[in-house]
Enzyme design. Structure first.
Site, PDB file in Angstrom:
ATOM      1  N   ASP A  87     -23.775 -25.656 -17.854  1.00  0.00           N
ATOM      2  CA  ASP A  87     -24.253 -25.078 -16.603  1.00  0.00           C
ATOM      3  C   ASP A  87     -23.259 -25.511 -15.530  1.00  0.00           C
ATOM      4  O   ASP A  87     -23.149 -26.707 -15.230  1.00  0.00           O
ATOM      5  CB  ASP A  87     -25.656 -25.598 -16.288  1.00  0.00           C
ATOM      6  CG  ASP A  87     -26.246 -24.998 -15.015  1.00  0.00           C
ATOM      7  OD1 ASP A  87     -25.470 -24.530 -14.151  1.00  0.00           O
ATOM      8  OD2 ASP A  87     -27.481 -25.023 -14.860  1.00  0.00           O
TER       9      ASP A  87
ATOM     10  N   TYR B 111     -24.494 -11.913  -2.192  1.00  0.00           N
ATOM     11  CA  TYR B 111     -23.458 -11.973  -3.234  1.00  0.00           C
ATOM     12  C   TYR B 111     -22.084 -11.765  -2.609  1.00  0.00           C
ATOM     13  O   TYR B 111     -21.139 -12.515  -2.890  1.00  0.00           O
ATOM     14  CB  TYR B 111     -23.735 -10.908  -4.294  1.00  0.00           C
ATOM     15  CG  TYR B 111     -22.643 -10.777  -5.327  1.00  0.00           C
ATOM     16  CD1 TYR B 111     -22.533 -11.669  -6.377  1.00  0.00           C
ATOM     17  CD2 TYR B 111     -21.699  -9.742  -5.244  1.00  0.00           C
ATOM     18  CE1 TYR B 111     -21.522 -11.557  -7.328  1.00  0.00           C
ATOM     19  CE2 TYR B 111     -20.695  -9.623  -6.186  1.00  0.00           C
ATOM     20  CZ  TYR B 111     -20.610 -10.530  -7.225  1.00  0.00           C
ATOM     21  OH  TYR B 111     -19.605 -10.419  -8.158  1.00  0.00           O
TER      22      TYR B 111
END
Length: 250
Positions: free
Chosen positions: A61, A154
């Site tokens: 991760d 984003y």
């Protein structure tokens, strides 16, 4: 097999699918040893097995410092060095109102698209400095250069990545560490349906119409650009946000 990356060791995040998978396979075919890092351990293992002995899969991760350090240790421990880092893992919200994005999703976007670059730098830069140089490639987006409505947070995270790339390039130049960004237009990856809001033939046609060369990007397109930036052919290129977009940003 060509050898543009012969003797090089690369860590690629988000390499279990899409752009990252394309990079991992092309880098290996050009002589590199590759750490295939992905949050999806099964996907990483599949890609590494398809590459063969030149690749190692790591479940990671990129928002967790210990996982990032483990990627670096895998490279230096198994292959003795680390020459190339590709911060490719990404995350997005679905196309829609900026007010409709919940706080947890916002935090995840900036953890994956921004903080991960910071965490990777902490782990990788000292190794590259000790080696006398290296290459860092950040996967940004056309969204960071030509933002459109519907993906505001984003877009902002990718603008962050581009600015970070340029600042890193200047600061790390004395250490012979080159830092560049790739700015792909949307392609056939797991996030395409998020970018379009919904994946329908009509939406795809509408999106393709906005790209002068008339098609979406492919993992091979992005991998080819990453290969050049990672290779010694680009030894004088740093701080660049390279549009790989079929003319989308024009």
């Amino acid at each position: 097999m060509a050898d543009r990356l012969k003797g090089k060791v690369a860590v690629i995040t988000g390499a279990g699918s899409g752009f990252g998978e394309g990079m991992a396979k092309l880098f290996a075919s050009e002589g590199a040893k590759v750490i295939v890092a992905d949050l999806n351990g099964e996907a990483a293992a599949r890609v590494a097995s398809e590459i063969g002995e030149a690749a190692i899969a790591v479940t990671a991760d990129v928002t967790v410092r210990a996982d990032v350090e483990a990627m670096v240790t895998a490279a230096t421990g198994h292959f003795g060095r680390l020459d190339i880092l590709v911060n490719n893992a990404g995350y997005s919200h679905r196309n829609g109102s900026m007010l409709g994005v919940d706080e947890d999703t916002f935090d995840r976007i900036f953890d994956v698209n921004a903080k991960a670059i910071y965490l990777a730098a902490l782990a990788v830069v000292p190794v590259m400095e000790a080696q006398g140089g290296g290459v860092i490639i950040n996967t940004a987006s056309t969204a960071g250069l030509r933002p459109r409505p519907g993906l505001t947070w984003y877009n902002a995270s990718k603008g962050w990545a581009i600015t970070a790339t340029k600042s890193m390039a200047v600061e790390l130049a004395p250490a012979k560490i080159r830092v560049n960004a790739l700015c792909p237009v949307a392609g056939e990856t797991g996030m395409l349906h998020l970018f379009m809001g919904e994946d329908t033939p009509e939406k795809r046609a509408q999106f393709r119409a906005s790209i002068p060369l008339g098609r979406l990007s492919t993992p091979q397109d992005i991998a080819n650009a990453a290969l050049w930036l990672a290779s010694d052919d680009a030894e004088f290129i740093t701080g660049v946000a390279l549009e790989v977009d079929g003319g989308r940003c024009i």
